[in-house]
Design a protein around this motif. Sequence first.
Motif: not given
Lengths: 342, 342
Positions: B271-274, B282-283, B295-297, B340-341
């Motif tokens: 999970v993440g962007h990249g 996302a929340g 990863p951190p949300l 980074s999520s």
Amino acid sequence: MTDRKIRTMEEFAEVSGISRPTVSKYFNDPDSVRKTTRERIEVALEQYHFRPNIFAMNQNRKLTKNIGIVVPYLADPFFAEIARHLEERVIAAGYQPTLYSSHGDPKQEIEILDGLLSLKPAGVLLAPLGRASDRAEIEKFCRDVPTLLFDSNLDGIGQAFVGSDNFSFVTQTVEYLTRTGEPPSFFEMRTPANPNANKRRNAYIATMERLGYEPHVISIDGEGWAFEEIGKRGAMQVLADKSLPTNAVLCSNDRLAIGFLAAAYQSGLRVGHGEGCALRIAGHDDHPWSQFTCPPLTTVSQDYTAIAERSVDLLFGLIEGARTEDRPEILFDGKLVLRSSA
Amino acid sequence: MTDRKIRTMEEFAEVSGISRPTVSKYFNDPDSVRKTTRERIEVALEQYHFRPNIFAMNQNRKLTKNIGIVVPYLADPFFAEIARHLEERVIAAGYQPTLYSSHGDPKQEIEILDGLLSLKPAGVLLAPLGRASDRAEIEKFCRDVPTLLFDSNLDGIGQAFVGSDNFSFVTQTVEYLTRTGEPPSFFEMRTPANPNANKRRNAYIATMERLGYEPHVISIDGEGWAFEEIGKRGAMQVLADKSLPTNAVLCSNDRLAIGFLAAAYQSGLRVGHGEGCALRIAGHDDHPWSQFTCPPLTTVSQDYTAIAERSVDLLFGLIEGARTEDRPEILFDGKLVLRSSA
DNA sequence: CGAAAAACTTTACTCACGTAAAGATAAACC
DNA sequence: GGTTTATCTTTACGTGAGTAAAGTTTTTCG
């Protein structure tokens, strides 16, 4: 429901056709009045929905039905969860719980107990802050009110203690980690608020020595209750230093472990047990969130229901029975919960 | 501190050399007595540590200094955190907060309000259960006690509402996700307890349509407050089905998102962007735990402090001032928190 | 059915403080 | 320094129920 508003027990006695002292008796214990009387009162209750005024009720009673529940930090899901169970059981026993959080502040802890005193509580379930607590003040309070301590023990204070068997907790995880891989380091806060932390460190050292390994305790700095934050910061440091002697880390509690997991993730380390994993991380307490971490956290679970049940039962024993001379200490065993983080 | 125990205001008046009515005045408002008198009382207070009995105090007062705080589920860290802030501010205003959790049960919610009634509270801060709440009973309560609703709005009930601007929350995340990648699907519970969820779904659909994309709402089954569990189970299903039209998922709240993250991890999805990431998640709400997920949300943060401050200020306005005819609704904007999520 | 026991009614006092009114003191002001 | 004003003391009653005691009614039981 009729429209006439009943404000006092006097008025309610009138409309129900029962004398006020008898109505009063009913509200203190419905079973203390004759069945026919009880039914007449209950018929009137259906119609008028009256509740005796709490303040007036408690003013003259030697003992109220109030039970105070005090936890050190309610935003910690562990305490939120245990408080929930305690409340449930207190209500089931026909008492009225009131919940307080010290918010990590010893002054507030005393403030709460002081305020509680004027509620004339039948008893109190107190999870003290621990190291930071004002022992003398708490002791004074306990002399006036039957108090059961839980989670954190303050030696000799309160009429009883219910907690977890830290030694068993730690032994189980150390032995498991050692048996299935390398012996762990122990990750903790240098000045933990909670006395369980000290017991856990000592248990770790003792177990490692018994198994013939050199203990390796990592004590990180940080104050307050933001354990994840503290754990993450400390772990980033440790991982940067590469100061871990083996690939396993045992955290003093799950919240620190969650911080450690976050640090490992950020450092690009794969956590788990098996191929391609650089690190194993385990915690203690089975916090409500631990099963949803990535990877899910291996930990030792506390039986919240059992602890709550035993605490409440013990307290009611103290309230009803004579004060015993001995101060029972009940320790619950944990159960190792294997998940993929270790 | 002298040894003699002072039990009543009568006794305290005696040892302090001030008449009881004046002492009573002092305790209601220290500034209402002459400075020299105040000092004499305070000298005696140092010596004897007396506290007026709360029950007796409140019995005669038209208005007490009690403020009830009622949240739907205290084991949810969001409510624990906001309750903490509310308590703080209520205390700072010289009032005494009492915290209650409905534990997700509408019967308990009414039970709490009923009990609260006999505490003669000056006001109540209520986060209702929402859909499940017994509207009629709550409305009845609000007629008797100045009540400010927060978090969940029940149309027309209570004297005011403070909450978050769900539309703004959702718009921010949808636009961000779309701008930096693919448009998101919306992940929610089919029958959410909380009315914010419905507003968020509608905002998602509206925003997607405005941007010219087809909305894709994933509604999962589940009852209760174990959102992570529900989210994880639902997400496992979705991931198994491979029914996601794009690689982005917007969750109705962070707790569902945490469940989704756990499911993604278990499914081996990064999970993440990249580069190398299969999924963006996302929340909403910036739950206290969201910054420690792996990863951190990415989420939208609520300003707990501001909400608490505004709520308490508004309530005290209601208590002091005349009841206004209009029912103010204050909505707070969220701030997009990029992690980074997603 | 009658006596004993249980439960109820009546009456009255208690709890600890709020609060109002009348009179006494102290502070403030010209 | 005398008057106004603020504050205090004294007295007395209100709050809403707990509780105890004496007398009455109901129930139980042989």
